[in-house]
Scaffold this motif. Structure first.
Motif, mmCIF file in Angstrom:
data_model
loop_
_atom_site.group_PDB
_atom_site.id
_atom_site.type_symbol
_atom_site.label_atom_id
_atom_site.label_comp_id
_atom_site.label_asym_id
_atom_site.label_seq_id
_atom_site.Cartn_x
_atom_site.Cartn_y
_atom_site.Cartn_z
ATOM 1 N N TYR A 84 0.843 -1.204 0.000
ATOM 2 C CA TYR A 84 0.000 0.000 0.000
ATOM 3 C C TYR A 84 0.874 1.249 0.000
ATOM 4 N N ARG A 85 0.280 2.335 -0.460
ATOM 5 C CA ARG A 85 1.022 3.583 -0.578
ATOM 6 C C ARG A 85 0.094 4.755 -0.237
ATOM 7 N N THR A 86 0.642 5.743 0.458
ATOM 8 C CA THR A 86 -0.146 6.939 0.762
ATOM 9 C C THR A 86 -0.174 7.871 -0.440
ATOM 10 N N ASN A 87 -1.246 8.626 -0.539
ATOM 11 C CA ASN A 87 -1.376 9.594 -1.618
ATOM 12 C C ASN A 87 -1.291 11.024 -1.102
ATOM 13 N N ASN A 88 -1.449 11.203 0.217
ATOM 14 C CA ASN A 88 -1.347 12.514 0.841
ATOM 15 C C ASN A 88 -1.098 12.318 2.327
ATOM 16 N N ALA A 89 -1.085 13.400 3.095
ATOM 17 C CA ALA A 89 -0.874 13.306 4.542
ATOM 18 C C ALA A 89 -1.515 14.512 5.203
ATOM 19 N N ALA A 108 -4.168 9.483 5.848
ATOM 20 C CA ALA A 108 -3.743 9.478 4.453
ATOM 21 C C ALA A 108 -4.732 8.718 3.582
ATOM 22 N N TYR A 109 -4.908 9.203 2.389
ATOM 23 C CA TYR A 109 -5.648 8.513 1.337
ATOM 24 C C TYR A 109 -4.743 7.389 0.849
ATOM 25 N N THR A 110 -5.172 6.146 1.034
ATOM 26 C CA THR A 110 -4.324 4.990 0.775
ATOM 27 C C THR A 110 -4.711 4.293 -0.521
ATOM 28 N N GLY A 115 -2.999 0.931 -7.597
ATOM 29 C CA GLY A 115 -3.354 2.343 -7.627
ATOM 30 C C GLY A 115 -4.808 2.622 -7.316
ATOM 31 N N ASN A 116 -5.544 1.602 -6.846
ATOM 32 C CA ASN A 116 -6.953 1.788 -6.501
ATOM 33 C C ASN A 116 -7.103 2.267 -5.060
ATOM 34 N N PHE A 117 -8.149 3.031 -4.791
ATOM 35 C CA PHE A 117 -8.428 3.514 -3.437
ATOM 36 C C PHE A 117 -8.639 2.332 -2.497
ATOM 37 N N ALA A 118 -7.938 2.343 -1.366
ATOM 38 C CA ALA A 118 -8.054 1.267 -0.395
ATOM 39 C C ALA A 118 -8.638 1.734 0.928
ATOM 40 N N GLY A 119 -8.603 3.036 1.196
ATOM 41 C CA GLY A 119 -9.164 3.547 2.446
ATOM 42 C C GLY A 119 -8.440 4.785 2.914
ATOM 43 N N TYR A 120 -9.022 5.418 3.924
ATOM 44 C CA TYR A 120 -8.352 6.502 4.641
ATOM 45 C C TYR A 120 -7.775 5.880 5.898
ATOM 46 N N ASN A 121 -6.482 5.974 6.079
ATOM 47 C CA ASN A 121 -5.832 5.226 7.141
ATOM 48 C C ASN A 121 -4.880 6.070 7.967
ATOM 49 N N ILE A 122 -4.464 5.506 9.104
ATOM 50 C CA ILE A 122 -3.523 6.166 9.982
ATOM 51 C C ILE A 122 -2.118 5.668 9.644
ATOM 52 N N TRP A 123 -1.240 6.594 9.331
ATOM 53 C CA TRP A 123 0.149 6.281 9.015
ATOM 54 C C TRP A 123 1.066 7.014 9.979
ATOM 55 N N ASN A 141 -2.966 0.762 11.218
ATOM 56 C CA ASN A 141 -4.285 0.140 11.363
ATOM 57 C C ASN A 141 -4.594 -0.707 10.136
ATOM 58 N N THR A 142 -5.597 -1.555 10.257
ATOM 59 C CA THR A 142 -6.044 -2.352 9.122
ATOM 60 C C THR A 142 -6.533 -1.421 8.031
ATOM 61 N N ILE A 143 -6.155 -1.697 6.810
ATOM 62 C CA ILE A 143 -6.559 -0.830 5.709
ATOM 63 C C ILE A 143 -8.084 -0.841 5.617
ATOM 64 N N SER A 144 -8.673 0.283 5.935
ATOM 65 C CA SER A 144 -10.135 0.406 6.005
ATOM 66 C C SER A 144 -10.511 1.848 5.771
ATOM 67 N N SER A 145 -11.625 2.073 5.125
ATOM 68 C CA SER A 145 -12.041 3.447 4.851
ATOM 69 C C SER A 145 -12.606 4.137 6.088
ATOM 70 N N ALA A 146 -12.757 3.390 7.189
ATOM 71 C CA ALA A 146 -13.410 3.955 8.367
ATOM 72 C C ALA A 146 -12.438 4.679 9.300
ATOM 73 N N GLN A 147 -11.297 4.078 9.570
ATOM 74 C CA GLN A 147 -10.403 4.603 10.595
ATOM 75 C C GLN A 147 -9.456 5.616 9.977
ATOM 76 N N LYS A 148 -9.650 6.891 10.328
ATOM 77 C CA LYS A 148 -8.871 7.870 9.572
ATOM 78 C C LYS A 148 -8.491 9.159 10.277
ATOM 79 N N GLN A 149 -8.515 9.244 11.585
ATOM 80 C CA GLN A 149 -8.129 10.500 12.204
ATOM 81 C C GLN A 149 -7.338 10.290 13.488
ATOM 82 N N PRO A 150 -6.034 10.627 13.483
ATOM 83 C CA PRO A 150 -5.281 10.553 14.728
ATOM 84 C C PRO A 150 -5.705 11.687 15.654
#
Length: 197
Positions: A84-89, A108-110, A115-123, A141-150
């Motif tokens: 997986y790869r981040t697209n932003n931070a 991050a948008y993962t 190159g497909n969207f996998a979720g918003y994740n904590i990095w 965290n597990t790659i999931s679109s739900a968990q996304k805000q430190p």
């Protein structure tokens, strides 16, 4: 566009305040920023910048009591982690242990390997040289679109800790990891799903 970030310091417990000290090259259009002071007195600052080149998190520090700040550096490397790869931070928080380790957690948008969207994740991006450079980021965290805000991050010489929220169900999670990158321990803090605001 926007105004630069600055730090204002009080030497008398908040009775009076000094003049603002600007952080170089920190003009923002949309930002959330976070500041931490480690046990050695170094001030660590992170924020995210939204602009034509993308949405990124930057880091700067002061080792002279916030009299001046270092030139900002980019936190995210863009390297792949477990396919997986981040697209932003964005939405960064920072912590330092006072012994050279600096941790920045962010959302991050993962993307997956295709190159497909996998979720918003904590990095997390880690520096072992006091914030001069950052190692390639890793997901906590597990790659999931739900968990996304430190929400918070703390660091000691042996561990670092991240508190983050699942913004879909409003669940609160606590993450602990050994500073040497040992296996993680993550758990949901609230007993009932959807009970934390």
């Amino acid at each position: 566009g926007g105004s630069a970030l600055a730090v204002v310091k009080s030497k008398d417990g908040g009775v009076s305040w000094g003049s603002p000290v600007s952080i170089p090259n920190s003009a923002v259009s949309n930002s959330e920023y976070h500041l931490a002071v480690d046990s050695g007195g170094t001030v660590h600052v992170v924020w995210w910048l939204s602009g034509g080149s993308g949405t990124e998190t930057y880091y700067s520090r002061s080792s002279n009591g916030a009299a001046s700040f270092s030139s900002p550096i980019l936190v995210r490397s863009g390297n792949a982690y477990n396919g997986y790869r981040t697209n932003n931070a964005i939405e960064p928080v920072v912590a330092a242990d006072g012994a050279g380790n600096v941790y920045v957690a962010y959302s991050a948008y993962t993307k997956d390997g295709s190159g497909n969207f996998a979720g918003y994740n904590i990095w997390v991006s880690k520096s072992t040289d006091g914030g001069n450079t950052f190692q390639p980021e890793f997901s906590i965290n597990t790659i999931s679109s739900a968990q996304k805000q430190p929400v918070r991050i703390r660091a000691t010489a042996s561990n670092f800790y991240v508190l983050y929220v699942d913004q879909t169900n409003y669940d609160l999670y606590f993450y602990r990891r050994n500073a040497g990158a040992a296996p993680a321990n993550t758990g949901r803090l609230n007993a009932n799903t959807g009970s934390v605001l």
